[in-house]
Design a protein around this motif. Structure first.
Motif, mmCIF file in Angstrom:
data_model
loop_
_atom_site.group_PDB
_atom_site.id
_atom_site.type_symbol
_atom_site.label_atom_id
_atom_site.label_comp_id
_atom_site.label_asym_id
_atom_site.label_seq_id
_atom_site.Cartn_x
_atom_site.Cartn_y
_atom_site.Cartn_z
ATOM 1 N N PHE A 132 -1.183 -14.678 6.305
ATOM 2 C CA PHE A 132 -0.183 -14.903 5.260
ATOM 3 C C PHE A 132 0.859 -13.799 5.285
ATOM 4 N N SER A 133 2.080 -14.191 4.915
ATOM 5 C CA SER A 133 3.218 -13.274 4.971
ATOM 6 C C SER A 133 3.183 -12.286 3.810
ATOM 7 N N PRO A 134 4.022 -11.234 3.896
ATOM 8 C CA PRO A 134 4.128 -10.291 2.778
ATOM 9 C C PRO A 134 4.457 -10.991 1.458
ATOM 10 N N ASP A 135 5.344 -11.984 1.491
ATOM 11 C CA ASP A 135 5.704 -12.673 0.245
ATOM 12 C C ASP A 135 4.502 -13.393 -0.353
ATOM 13 N N ALA A 136 3.757 -14.092 0.509
ATOM 14 C CA ALA A 136 2.584 -14.824 0.031
ATOM 15 C C ALA A 136 1.535 -13.839 -0.493
ATOM 16 N N LEU A 137 1.387 -12.720 0.198
ATOM 17 C CA LEU A 137 0.435 -11.687 -0.223
ATOM 18 C C LEU A 137 0.840 -11.129 -1.586
ATOM 19 N N ARG A 138 2.129 -10.847 -1.747
ATOM 20 C CA ARG A 138 2.613 -10.290 -3.017
ATOM 21 C C ARG A 138 2.293 -11.236 -4.177
ATOM 22 N N GLY A 139 2.546 -12.527 -3.966
ATOM 23 C CA GLY A 139 2.283 -13.505 -5.027
ATOM 24 C C GLY A 139 0.826 -13.484 -5.453
ATOM 25 N N ARG A 140 -0.069 -13.373 -4.482
ATOM 26 C CA ARG A 140 -1.502 -13.377 -4.785
ATOM 27 C C ARG A 140 -1.926 -12.074 -5.461
ATOM 28 N N ILE A 141 -1.381 -10.946 -4.996
ATOM 29 C CA ILE A 141 -1.716 -9.659 -5.633
ATOM 30 C C ILE A 141 -1.266 -9.665 -7.091
ATOM 31 N N ASN A 142 -0.067 -10.174 -7.321
ATOM 32 C CA ASN A 142 0.473 -10.148 -8.682
ATOM 33 C C ASN A 142 -0.241 -11.126 -9.603
ATOM 34 N N ASP A 143 -0.600 -12.284 -9.079
ATOM 35 C CA ASP A 143 -1.246 -13.282 -9.934
ATOM 36 C C ASP A 143 -2.535 -12.737 -10.535
ATOM 37 N N SER A 144 -3.282 -11.958 -9.742
ATOM 38 C CA SER A 144 -4.547 -11.444 -10.280
ATOM 39 C C SER A 144 -4.463 -9.943 -10.565
ATOM 40 N N GLU A 145 -3.282 -9.383 -10.530
ATOM 41 C CA GLU A 145 -3.047 -7.967 -10.866
ATOM 42 C C GLU A 145 -4.065 -7.030 -10.230
ATOM 43 N N CYS A 146 -4.067 -7.013 -8.905
ATOM 44 C CA CYS A 146 -5.003 -6.159 -8.178
ATOM 45 C C CYS A 146 -4.597 -4.693 -8.317
ATOM 46 N N LYS A 147 -5.604 -3.821 -8.481
ATOM 47 C CA LYS A 147 -5.329 -2.385 -8.614
ATOM 48 C C LYS A 147 -5.349 -1.690 -7.263
ATOM 49 N N LEU A 148 -6.166 -2.250 -6.365
ATOM 50 C CA LEU A 148 -6.370 -1.616 -5.065
ATOM 51 C C LEU A 148 -6.189 -2.676 -3.989
ATOM 52 N N VAL A 149 -5.578 -2.265 -2.856
ATOM 53 C CA VAL A 149 -5.529 -3.140 -1.684
ATOM 54 C C VAL A 149 -6.289 -2.433 -0.570
ATOM 55 N N ILE A 150 -7.199 -3.145 0.066
ATOM 56 C CA ILE A 150 -7.874 -2.579 1.240
ATOM 57 C C ILE A 150 -7.360 -3.340 2.457
ATOM 58 N N THR A 181 4.752 -4.945 -6.542
ATOM 59 C CA THR A 181 3.427 -5.193 -7.133
ATOM 60 C C THR A 181 3.069 -4.065 -8.097
ATOM 61 N N PRO A 182 3.522 -4.159 -9.339
ATOM 62 C CA PRO A 182 3.324 -3.048 -10.280
ATOM 63 C C PRO A 182 1.860 -2.674 -10.516
ATOM 64 N N SER A 183 0.932 -3.600 -10.304
ATOM 65 C CA SER A 183 -0.472 -3.286 -10.614
ATOM 66 C C SER A 183 -1.143 -2.419 -9.554
ATOM 67 N N VAL A 184 -0.584 -2.386 -8.335
ATOM 68 C CA VAL A 184 -1.276 -1.694 -7.239
ATOM 69 C C VAL A 184 -1.135 -0.180 -7.367
ATOM 70 N N GLU A 185 -2.300 0.515 -7.443
ATOM 71 C CA GLU A 185 -2.269 1.974 -7.549
ATOM 72 C C GLU A 185 -2.525 2.646 -6.207
ATOM 73 N N LYS A 186 -3.444 2.068 -5.431
ATOM 74 C CA LYS A 186 -3.803 2.700 -4.157
ATOM 75 C C LYS A 186 -3.939 1.659 -3.054
ATOM 76 N N ILE A 187 -3.703 2.126 -1.829
ATOM 77 C CA ILE A 187 -3.923 1.279 -0.658
ATOM 78 C C ILE A 187 -4.853 2.045 0.286
ATOM 79 N N LEU A 188 -5.999 1.446 0.546
ATOM 80 C CA LEU A 188 -6.998 2.079 1.400
ATOM 81 C C LEU A 188 -6.870 1.458 2.790
ATOM 82 N N VAL A 189 -6.648 2.315 3.796
ATOM 83 C CA VAL A 189 -6.272 1.792 5.107
ATOM 84 C C VAL A 189 -7.303 2.158 6.175
ATOM 85 N N CYS A 190 -7.850 1.143 6.768
ATOM 86 C CA CYS A 190 -8.853 1.313 7.793
ATOM 87 C C CYS A 190 -8.133 1.428 9.144
ATOM 88 N N GLN A 191 -8.558 2.408 9.969
ATOM 89 C CA GLN A 191 -7.869 2.569 11.250
ATOM 90 C C GLN A 191 -8.542 1.686 12.299
#
Ligand code: WTA
Length: 642
Positions: free
Chosen positions: A165-183, A208-218
């Motif tokens: 899914f594209s960034p736009d589609a991802l943003r819509g899903r993050i915002n709909d459920s107000e995710c705090k963290l993205v892994i 995405t105002p709800s996102v506080e942290k992004i945890l990134v796996c290498q």
């Protein structure tokens, strides 16, 4: 329709099966006639509870209120990991097979425990608590499974978004459920091609105002953008955590996850599943449908971004203490023998995939089978769309060497687990039919007025009683839950599928009867693709339908009307295809753009999709009555532009 062949149950399977034909009938009858007692026994047998439930089931399809095992307390990660440790600490839980055929890894239940606890502790250190939503946008690496289980361990609700899914589609899903963290990961790898996951997340998280942290796996180690106050490397935080973490005691009805899926209208719905009923469905269906035997290696090729990757890659197998294969790559890399190479390499006993993959591999030619034996295979399965009998026969004769039963599993994101399916030790198979209902599943075929059809019949597939794995709601939108599934036929859950029941009582799914299309086993709402198209400045109107596609099952066929003065050119077609990929993602790439200076509409302005479907199918002989169209000549014009 001519009657299909029947393949009897194998004697070798009968000898060890969990469920014989007689047992199936007895258990099925009891599951309907003494439902609560049946489910209580199953819940006790298959799951570990901290505290028993107050009531087994309570539901009302008129109000869309559904509860199973309310008051019961359990933890999904405990059930998938900890309870196996006394007997299986050193058994492999996950076999990871990389995109690169030389990369693989065995992860024991003990290691799984330690990794999940570390990640759970890391998430707690980032402030994640029970009930918080966490978005996973991950490639197929072990950390994707760790992340699902770590959420479950601390009571956070995961929302996995497929990496296609594209960034736009991802943003819509993050915002709909107000995710705090993205892994996420720096990049994914599929067929040696990098997928820019972190870059997509960066773009999505511009809004995405709800996102506080992004945890990134290498994963690939390539350079990615970085925001110091927001982004955290997985290896910097997780690897230093304690390897124990007390599981949160969850109520059976606490949400476990949200998974977005397409419907016939509007934006994708956040399908919400809860803890106890879902895990019971996942655990039981996995055991009975794949007739899982202690010590077997099981491989589900689905991505964790889909429901199949939740129920039958992660929760079902791990809850049963099985060994589950996680495959990072694609079926055709390095070549079309990859699936079978992996089967031989890891001695896979149970293999579960989608008809679209089988059709593609069948098309590549049988020579790709010849370098492998596939002798370890015992059970084969399919999911996601109706399997055409040719693909079924190829799977049976060629892939399975005529030694393996095929379980064709019909189900949906909403049902949590398989609902119509032949059990390997009990049900003779008919190629192309998902066959008979699973325990506790009562099916009804309804005509368009909602009358119940008896005996041999074709109709709309609906379900009059609840089952434990049923979705509990559309996240944050109870009204939509009721409207989408319970309003059409009061007293029933409506599946959106058409279905035929034959003289033996076998069910044959005929496909969606709503405006959802099934592309390579992935659900796509025609309305979503239309909305994406009309966002382009040159587009005035769009109408999207499905059409039969040899490999994908259905393809995406888009009729497009341009703004006055725009040029109907091939260059613009290519641009529109790119535009849809950007808006929704590669999964929604239109196969055909058909220029439509006029669309067939009724005098009241409704687009007649029936006609558009016929033209897309090349079936002009049966366009039906076009006299109610406001302008019948548009039909000839459309045909001339094909
Ligand atoms: C279709 C996937 C025929 C069906 C688990 C359903 C199938 C939709 C089958 C759900 C099957 C799934 N035979 N059709 N064995 N399995 N479908 O939510 O139209 O991605 O409604 O869940 O796929 O797709 P979903």
């Amino acid at each position: 329709m001519s009657e299909a062949k029947i393949y009897p149950v194998f004697d070798a399977i009968k000898a060890t099966t969990h469920v014989t034909k007689e047992q199936y009938q007895a258990m099925y009858d009891r599951s309907l006639n003494d439902a609560d007692a049946f489910w209580a026994e199953q819940a006790e047998e298959h799951l570990d509870w901290y505290q028993p439930w107050d009531t087994v089931s309570k539901y009302d399809f008129h109000t869309a209120d559904i509860k199973w095992f309310a008051g019961g307390k359990l933890n999904v990660a405990y059930n998938c990991i900890d309870r196996h440790l006394p007997a299986r600490a050193e058994q492999t839980a996950i076999i990871w097979e990389g995109d690169d055929p030389n990369a693989s890894q065995h992860i024991t239940y003990q290691t799984l425990h330690d990794k999940v606890c570390q990640l759970a502790n890391a998430m707690r250190s980032l402030g994640i608590v029970k009930g918080d939503r966490v978005c996973l946008y991950m490639p197929m690496v072990p950390e994707a499974v760790y992340a699902m289980l770590a959420c479950a361990r601390i009571g956070a609700i995961h929302s996995v978004v497929f990496g296609g899914f594209s960034p736009d589609a991802l943003r819509g899903r993050i915002n709909d459920s107000e995710c705090k963290l993205v892994i996420t990961a720096d990049e994914g790898l599929r067929g040696a091609k990098p997928i820019p996951l972190k870059k997509n997340v960066d773009k999505a998280c511009e809004g995405t105002p709800s996102v506080e942290k992004i945890l990134v796996c290498q994963v690939t180690g390539n350079k990615v953008g970085w925001q110091d106050d927001r982004d955290v490397w997985y290896h910097d935080l997780v690897d230093f955590q304690e390897t124990s973490c007390e599981p949160e005691q969850m109520d059976a009805e606490d949400p476990l996850f949200i998974l977005y899926t397409s419907g016939s209208t509007g934006t994708p719905k956040g399908v919400m599943h809860t803890t106890g009923g879902y895990l019971l469905t996942a655990t039981m269906t996995f055991k009975y449908i794949f007739d899982y035997q202690e010590g077997e290696v099981y491989w589900c090729t689905a991505d964790v971004g889909w429901i199949t990757g939740h129920t039958y890659l992660t929760y079902g197998p791990l809850s049963n203490g099985a060994t589950t294969v996680v495959f990072e790559g694609v079926p055709t890399y390095p070549d079309a023998s990859r699936f079978w190479q992996v089967v031989d390499k890891h001695k896979v006993n149970i293999f579960y995939t989608a008809p679209t993959a089988l059709r593609a591999l069948m098309g590549a030619g049988d020579e790709y089978l010849e370098t492998t034996s596939r002798a370890s295979l015992r059970i084969l399965g399919t999911v996601g769309e109706p399997i055409n009998p040719e693909a079924w026969e190829w799977y049976f004769h060629k892939v399975g060497n005529e030694q393996c039963p095929i379980v064709d599993t019909w189900w949906q994101t909403e049902t949590g687990g398989a609902m119509i399916v032949p059990l390997p030790g009990a049900t003779p198979a008919k190629p192309g039919s998902a066959s008979l209902p699973f325990f506790g599943v009562e099916l009804a075929l309804l005509d368009d007025e909602g009358n119940v059809l008896q005996g041999e019949a074709s109709g709309n597939l609906a379900i009059p009683r609840s089952w434990p794995g049923q979705m509990r709601g559309v996240y944050n939108n109870p009204k939509r839950f009721h409207e989408a599934y319970f309003a059409m036929y009061p007293g029933y859950y409506f599946t959106g599928d058409g279905c035929r029941r034959d003289a033996d009582g076998y069910y044959w799914i005929t496909g969606r009867v709503d405006d959802v299309i099934n592309v390579s086993g992935h659900r796509m709402g025609t309305a979503e693709v239309e909305s994406a198209l009309v966002l382009h400045e040159a587009v005035a109107e769009a109408a999207v339908v499905g059409y039969p596609h040899d490999i994908k099952g259905q393809g995406i066929y888009a009729y497009v009307t341009l703004m006055a003065g725009e040029d109907y050119s091939d260059a613009l077609k290519a641009e529109l295809i790119k535009h849809v990929r950007k808006e929704i993602g590669p999964v929604a790439t239109p196969d055909v753009i058909h220029w439509a200076p006029g669309l067939p509409k009724t005098r009241s302005g409704k687009i007649m999709r029936r006609i558009l479907r016929k033209i897309a199918e090349d079936d002009y002989g049966s366009l039906g009555d076009t006299s109610t169209l406001a302008d019948p000549s548009v039909v000839d014009d459309l045909i001339s532009r094909r």
